[in-house]
Design a protein around this motif. Structure first.
Motif, PDB file in Angstrom:
ATOM      1  N   THR A   1      16.410  -3.395  10.327  1.00 16.02           N
ATOM      2  CA  THR A   1      15.269  -2.609   9.868  1.00 16.02           C
ATOM      3  C   THR A   1      14.183  -3.584   9.436  1.00 16.02           C
ATOM      4  N   GLY A   2      13.215  -3.144   8.660  1.00 16.51           N
ATOM      5  CA  GLY A   2      12.009  -3.921   8.378  1.00 16.51           C
ATOM      6  C   GLY A   2      12.175  -5.401   8.101  1.00 16.51           C
ATOM      7  N   ILE A   3      12.768  -5.766   6.964  1.00 20.09           N
ATOM      8  CA  ILE A   3      12.874  -7.161   6.566  1.00 20.09           C
ATOM      9  C   ILE A   3      13.755  -7.946   7.530  1.00 20.09           C
ATOM     10  N   GLU A   4      14.879  -7.342   7.937  1.00 24.30           N
ATOM     11  CA  GLU A   4      15.811  -8.034   8.824  1.00 24.30           C
ATOM     12  C   GLU A   4      15.174  -8.301  10.191  1.00 24.30           C
ATOM     13  N   ARG A   5      14.460  -7.312  10.700  1.00 27.66           N
ATOM     14  CA  ARG A   5      13.802  -7.500  11.995  1.00 27.66           C
ATOM     15  C   ARG A   5      12.723  -8.566  11.901  1.00 27.66           C
TER      16      ARG A   5
ATOM     17  N   ILE B   1       5.608  -1.647   8.858  1.00 23.21           N
ATOM     18  CA  ILE B   1       5.712  -1.945  10.288  1.00 23.21           C
ATOM     19  C   ILE B   1       5.599  -0.701  11.179  1.00 23.21           C
ATOM     20  N   PRO B   2       6.202   0.450  10.816  1.00 30.19           N
ATOM     21  CA  PRO B   2       6.176   1.609  11.727  1.00 30.19           C
ATOM     22  C   PRO B   2       4.791   2.035  12.214  1.00 30.19           C
ATOM     23  N   PRO B   3       3.746   2.044  11.382  1.00 29.63           N
ATOM     24  CA  PRO B   3       2.428   2.388  11.930  1.00 29.63           C
ATOM     25  C   PRO B   3       1.948   1.410  13.003  1.00 29.63           C
ATOM     26  N   LEU B   4       2.309   0.127  12.871  1.00 32.49           N
ATOM     27  CA  LEU B   4       1.968  -0.842  13.915  1.00 32.49           C
ATOM     28  C   LEU B   4       2.668  -0.481  15.223  1.00 32.49           C
ATOM     29  N   GLU B   5       3.944  -0.128  15.122  1.00 36.92           N
ATOM     30  CA  GLU B   5       4.693   0.272  16.312  1.00 36.92           C
ATOM     31  C   GLU B   5       4.037   1.486  16.967  1.00 36.92           C
ATOM     32  N   ALA B   6       3.650   2.454  16.138  1.00 38.81           N
ATOM     33  CA  ALA B   6       3.023   3.668  16.670  1.00 38.81           C
ATOM     34  C   ALA B   6       1.693   3.351  17.352  1.00 38.81           C
ATOM     35  N   LEU B   7       0.886   2.519  16.733  1.00 44.40           N
ATOM     36  CA  LEU B   7      -0.401   2.138  17.334  1.00 44.40           C
ATOM     37  C   LEU B   7      -0.185   1.418  18.663  1.00 44.40           C
ATOM     38  N   SER B   8       0.891   0.636  18.752  1.00 47.90           N
ATOM     39  CA  SER B   8       1.131  -0.143  19.963  1.00 47.90           C
ATOM     40  C   SER B   8       1.424   0.728  21.179  1.00 47.90           C
ATOM     41  N   VAL B   9       1.863   1.978  20.962  1.00 51.50           N
ATOM     42  CA  VAL B   9       2.130   2.887  22.092  1.00 51.50           C
ATOM     43  C   VAL B   9       1.060   3.970  22.198  1.00 51.50           C
ATOM     44  N   GLY B  10      -0.043   3.780  21.472  1.00 49.76           N
ATOM     45  CA  GLY B  10      -1.178   4.675  21.607  1.00 49.76           C
ATOM     46  C   GLY B  10      -1.127   5.929  20.773  1.00 49.76           C
TER      47      GLY B  10
ATOM     48  N   ALA C   1       0.891  13.126  16.198  1.00 52.54           N
ATOM     49  CA  ALA C   1       0.531  12.003  15.320  1.00 52.54           C
ATOM     50  C   ALA C   1       1.784  11.516  14.618  1.00 52.54           C
ATOM     51  N   PHE C   2       1.831  10.226  14.378  1.00 54.98           N
ATOM     52  CA  PHE C   2       2.894   9.631  13.572  1.00 54.98           C
ATOM     53  C   PHE C   2       2.417   9.640  12.125  1.00 54.98           C
ATOM     54  N   ILE C   3       3.256  10.130  11.215  1.00 54.68           N
ATOM     55  CA  ILE C   3       2.867  10.264   9.809  1.00 54.68           C
ATOM     56  C   ILE C   3       3.632   9.254   8.959  1.00 54.68           C
ATOM     57  N   PHE C   4       2.890   8.516   8.144  1.00 57.40           N
ATOM     58  CA  PHE C   4       3.478   7.491   7.278  1.00 57.40           C
ATOM     59  C   PHE C   4       2.886   7.659   5.873  1.00 57.40           C
ATOM     60  N   PRO C   5       3.455   8.589   5.071  1.00 52.11           N
ATOM     61  CA  PRO C   5       2.824   8.940   3.791  1.00 52.11           C
ATOM     62  C   PRO C   5       3.305   8.138   2.588  1.00 52.11           C
TER      63      PRO C   5
ATOM     64  N   GLY D   1      11.471   6.677   8.636  1.00 49.63           N
ATOM     65  CA  GLY D   1      11.658   5.805   7.487  1.00 49.63           C
ATOM     66  C   GLY D   1      12.956   6.131   6.789  1.00 49.63           C
ATOM     67  N   SER D   2      13.492   5.171   6.037  1.00 49.08           N
ATOM     68  CA  SER D   2      14.662   5.470   5.221  1.00 49.08           C
ATOM     69  C   SER D   2      14.274   6.576   4.253  1.00 49.08           C
ATOM     70  N   LEU D   3      15.183   7.482   4.004  1.00 47.87           N
ATOM     71  CA  LEU D   3      14.842   8.636   3.178  1.00 47.87           C
ATOM     72  C   LEU D   3      14.917   8.273   1.699  1.00 47.87           C
ATOM     73  N   SER D   4      14.063   7.355   1.271  1.00 50.79           N
ATOM     74  CA  SER D   4      13.994   6.957  -0.129  1.00 50.79           C
ATOM     75  C   SER D   4      12.738   7.558  -0.749  1.00 50.79           C
ATOM     76  N   ARG D   5      12.646   7.503  -2.047  1.00 52.79           N
ATOM     77  CA  ARG D   5      11.566   8.213  -2.738  1.00 52.79           C
ATOM     78  C   ARG D   5      10.185   7.735  -2.327  1.00 52.79           C
TER      79      ARG D   5
END
Length: 354
Positions: free
Chosen positions: A16-20, A280-289, A268-272, A201-205
């Motif tokens: 996931t994020g840090i490990e990747r 990182i996920p919004p970058l991934e989403a932008l990369s595929v348009g 749309a990809f939502i990252f609230p 995303g991980s389902l954390s608060r």
């Protein structure tokens, strides 16, 4: 350059994020090292895999990681001392005291949001995080973080001087090699039948599922697909709220290939998230348009600028149509700015200065 020993703890966890980030940066670091650079990677006996590097020397430990605290604080620290090498830590942890070395501190979430840690288990996690935050702030030869936001929070919270702090952002290029997997649409046919919004995303608060719950209630004609695996002790009560909404589809764990397919097909990809060191996920989403709706909080405005649609993470009645009506631009500039290649080059500069 002094000898550098990388903590290979990230090779024993899910990517996931840090490990990747750690793996992808190490790959690119390996490609730009010269014969004059001495960089090693300590790999535990139970690593999920061993990277095939040309210049980073693999040191295979006979010890397995049974406990990450024991590995980080003792096994890895002892190996660095024995090899007379400077430790390099990617995972918000580091050996205690003068043997701290160079450490990434991606954010200080546990300090900034103590109210998110409620149960006894939560509080143990928070105490362990605070131990490492303080140790790294006091003892690291260089502290590397992933955004100006995190740099400022670390400096303000721990009195760290600017010259000891360095910002190295994340990247997204791993997503290029991910093969799409449209099997997710067979598992959840409604996502083939109707347009949908997607969140990952991980389902954390701090991932702020409360915003998704409010948005789904406010926009009852829209489908909201929510993926992610719950983190023990940090599961928000909003999951139960989401289960009661007919227009919410809980996907559970999804593979990288499924994520890519979902991002390409979603409205749309939502990252609230109300707190992120980078994101990182919004970058991934932008990369595929994909269009991206992103919380205007923490590091996210700094990273994504005009490339996404921003929302108040505490908005009571989110209107997704109104959010998407705002024009965005500069997604290419963001993708060009934040790359693993750039991160590796900056990291090498830091290591050569030690």
């Amino acid at each position: 350059m002094k000898a550098i020993l990388i903590n290979g703890n990230f090779l024993c966890r899910n990517l996931t994020g840090i490990e990747r980030f750690a793996l992808e940066v190490c790959k690119r670091l390996d490609a730009i090292l010269t014969d004059a650079d001495d960089v090693r990677l300590l790999v535990s006996a139970n690593a999920r895999f061993v990277p095939d590097f040309k210049r980073i020397k693999i040191i295979q430990s006979k010890k397995a990681i049974r406990s990450f605290p024991l590995w980080d604080l003792f096994s890895f620290s002892a190996a660095a001392k024995k090899q007379k090498a400077v430790p390099l830590n990617f995972s918000n942890t580091a050996p205690l005291g003068k043997n701290c070395g160079v450490a990434f501190l991606h954010d200080i979430y546990a300090r900034d949001f103590p109210s998110d840690f409620v149960t006894f288990h939560d509080k143990l996690i928070r105490a362990y995080c605070l131990l490492h935050y303080k140790n790294i702030a006091r003892n690291a030869k260089k502290i590397i973080t992933v955004s100006q936001f995190s740099k400022e929070r670390i400096a303000a919270s721990y009195g760290v001087k600017s010259e000891r702090l360095c910002v190295i952002g994340n990247g997204w290029e791993h997503f290029k090699s991910v093969e799409e997997d449209e099997g997710i649409f067979e598992k959840f046919p409604i996502l083939k039948e109707k347009p949908f919004f997607f969140t990952l995303g991980s389902l954390s608060r701090r991932k702020n599922l409360a915003w998704i719950a409010r948005a789904a209630a406010q926009n009852s004609s829209e489908i909201f697909a929510v993926s992610g695996k719950a983190i023990s002790g940090l599961v928000p009560k909003e999951i139960e709220d989401l289960k009661t909404l007919k227009n919410v589809v809980l996907l559970g764990y999804v593979t990288d290939g499924e994520v890519k397919s979902l991002m390409k097909k979603c409205r749309a990809f939502i990252f609230p998230s109300y707190y992120e060191g980078f994101g990182i996920p919004p970058l991934e989403a932008l990369s595929v348009g994909a269009e991206v709706i992103c919380a205007k909080a923490a590091s996210l405005p700094e990273i994504f600028g005009n490339s996404v649609h921003f929302t108040d993470p505490y908005e009571k009645n989110p209107d997704v149509e109104a959010l998407l009506a705002d024009k965005t631009r500069d997604s290419l500039a963001v993708l060009e700015k934040y790359t693993y290649q750039s991160a590796a080059e900056k990291l090498l500069e830091v290591l050569r200065e030690i």
